[in-house]
Enzyme design. Structure first.
Site, mmCIF file in Angstrom:
data_model
loop_
_atom_site.group_PDB
_atom_site.id
_atom_site.type_symbol
_atom_site.label_atom_id
_atom_site.label_comp_id
_atom_site.label_asym_id
_atom_site.label_seq_id
_atom_site.Cartn_x
_atom_site.Cartn_y
_atom_site.Cartn_z
ATOM 1 N N TRP A 2 -4.053 -39.584 -15.818
ATOM 2 C CA TRP A 2 -5.124 -38.805 -16.467
ATOM 3 C C TRP A 2 -5.225 -39.109 -17.945
ATOM 4 C CZ3 TRP A 2 -8.565 -37.818 -13.246
ATOM 5 C CH2 TRP A 2 -8.229 -37.515 -11.915
ATOM 6 N N ASP A 44 -5.433 -31.890 -22.680
ATOM 7 C CA ASP A 44 -5.898 -31.710 -21.297
ATOM 8 C C ASP A 44 -4.805 -30.913 -20.591
ATOM 9 O OD1 ASP A 44 -6.569 -31.851 -18.639
ATOM 10 O OD2 ASP A 44 -6.573 -34.040 -18.521
ATOM 11 N N LYS A 78 -7.090 -25.754 -10.258
ATOM 12 C CA LYS A 78 -5.665 -25.795 -9.924
ATOM 13 C C LYS A 78 -5.025 -24.441 -10.189
ATOM 14 C CE LYS A 78 -6.141 -30.546 -11.255
ATOM 15 N NZ LYS A 78 -6.109 -31.194 -9.945
HETATM 16 N N1 PMP Z 1 -6.890 -34.166 -15.928
HETATM 17 C C1 PMP Z 1 -5.908 -33.761 -15.110
HETATM 18 C C2 PMP Z 1 -4.549 -33.508 -15.682
HETATM 19 C C3 PMP Z 1 -6.174 -33.606 -13.740
HETATM 20 O O1 PMP Z 1 -5.200 -33.213 -12.915
HETATM 21 C C4 PMP Z 1 -7.474 -33.855 -13.250
HETATM 22 C C5 PMP Z 1 -7.834 -33.645 -11.797
HETATM 23 N N2 PMP Z 1 -6.877 -33.840 -10.874
HETATM 24 C C6 PMP Z 1 -8.457 -34.291 -14.134
HETATM 25 C C7 PMP Z 1 -8.130 -34.415 -15.469
HETATM 26 C C8 PMP Z 1 -9.844 -34.572 -13.673
HETATM 27 O O2 PMP Z 1 -10.412 -33.365 -13.407
HETATM 28 P P1 PMP Z 1 -11.837 -33.167 -12.710
HETATM 29 O O3 PMP Z 1 -11.698 -33.611 -11.299
HETATM 30 O O4 PMP Z 1 -12.029 -31.687 -12.865
HETATM 31 O O5 PMP Z 1 -12.836 -33.952 -13.465
#
Ligand code: PMP
Length: 360
Positions: free
Chosen positions: A101, A171, A195
């Site tokens: 991420w 994030d 989550k």
């Molecule tokens: N950052 C993290 C730490 C994540 O776990 C996720 C999704 N698993 C995302 C960003 C992307 O999120 P989204 O699917 O809501 O765009």
């Protein structure tokens, strides 16, 4: 009967929240219709929207110098919106990259402006967090971005107190509101709700007021934090049901005792699963190095892929759901977000002990 839900996101929601939503579904507060069918300009929805912001700030110990914005597009949209709003022409932003991420965040920032990797866990295969004493900072940097918990690799900063920057951005999609921390040290925090804090469809952006004022003025309105702040997230039609659910989850966290209670609960749950890994005599191998272990996403492997397939299959038969690792890492991942009950981790640990005995 509910299953033991270890899904990585969308993920388990508090049972009490689902029951309340069910009870209110057909008739929201005597209006004769559901919350999904009411105007977002109604007094009822405005109360939910205001309460969600106030409760979020109270849980994080934030005052009037912060806003909580409710946006769409997931954390993935924030990968672009953060640099669009905060990274002016000629400026550089620093990123600490700890997994998939963080990599995506920096990639997106590079489409917008100059982004520099100040530290990376890549050399360890993202099994360990990088050392912060070797941070390669840009002088000056528009902001320093980190990912508090890497959902796929299962690595998490044990403490957020070590980060220092005037404009700290994080994030926190996969560990928001899972433990206390000093949120006043952050200029901006973003998190997809699906989550720890609600269903998919809404993204919380917690942002320092002064940062909003400094943001770029030449952006399309819908991409600008200042639009959301000025209109209390009601500039256009918000995801009303997702925000309604999020507000109920915030109330649930308060009822449990707030962030200290969440931290205690999460440490207890993760401790049970890590104990099953560590007492297996090497049958289960933790993906993350110990000091970098996540309390939210517990990643581990078995001696071979066939055993991993059997593990997931048998676990499913025992109503332990969502344990296959992310396709990019493989192995097993047990996501243990706030709403997951102790009983689910107790059941998983017992299953792991038994599976290791039978196959070790
Ligand atoms: N950052 C993290 C730490 C994540 O776990 C996720 C999704 N698993 C995302 C960003 C992307 O999120 P989204 O699917 O809501 O765009």
């Amino acid at each position: 009967m509910a299953v033991h839900n270890f899904n990585a996101g969308p993920a388990v929601l508090p049972h009490a929240v689902l029951e309340r939503a069910q009870a209110e579904l057909l008739d929201y507060q005597g209006r004769g219709m559901s919350i999904m069918e009411l105007s977002h300009r109604s007094a009822e929805y405005e109360a939910i929207n205001a309460s969600a912001e106030a409760r979020f700030k109270a849980l994080l110990g934030l005052g009037d110098d912060y806003r909580v914005l409710f946006m769409q597009g997931g954390a993935s949209a924030q990968f672009a919106l953060v640099p669009l709003n905060l990274l002016g022409p000629g400026a550089v932003a620093d990123y600490i990259v700890t997994g998939v991420w963080g990599e995506k965040a920096v990639e997106e920032a590079r489409r917008v402006g100059q982004a520099h990797v100040a530290a990376s866990g890549a050399a360890s295969g993202f099994r360990a967090l990088p050392a912060l004493d070797a941070l390669r900072r840009s002088e000056p940097a528009a902001y320093l971005h980190l990912t508090s918990n890497e959902t796929i690799q299962g690595v998490q900063w044990a403490s957020l107190a070590e980060f220092h920057d005037a404009t700290l951005v994080a994030d926190m999609s996969s560990d928001i509101l899972s433990r206390p921390f000093d949120a006043t040290r952050f200029a901006l925090i973003y998190a997809g709700a699906q989550k720890n804090i609600g269903p998919a469809g809404v993204t919380a952006v917690i942002v320092r007021q002064s940062l909003i004022e400094r943001g770029r003025a030449d952006l399309p309105a819908i991409f600008s934090y200042s639009t959301y702040a000025k209109n209390s997230s009601l500039y256009n039609t918000p995801p009303v049901f997702a925000v309604y659910m999020l507000e109920l989850v915030l109330r649930w966290i308060e009822d449990q005792g707030g962030l200290p209670a969440m931290a205690e609960r999460n440490a207890r749950k993760a401790g049970r699963v890590y104990a099953a890994i560590d007492s297996s005599g090497g049958f289960y191998r933790g993906h993350a190095e110990r000091a970098s272990r996540s309390q939210m996403n517990i990643t581990f492997g078995l001696p071979d892929e066939e055993l991993e397939r059997q593990f997931v299959h048998k676990a499913q038969a025992a109503e332990l759901i969502g344990l296959a690792g992310h396709r990019s890492v493989g192995g097993i991942r047990a996501s243990c977000y706030n709403a997951l009950e102790d009983a689910s981790c107790i059941a998983l640990a017992a299953f792991m002990d038994e599976f290791a005995r039978a196959n070790g």
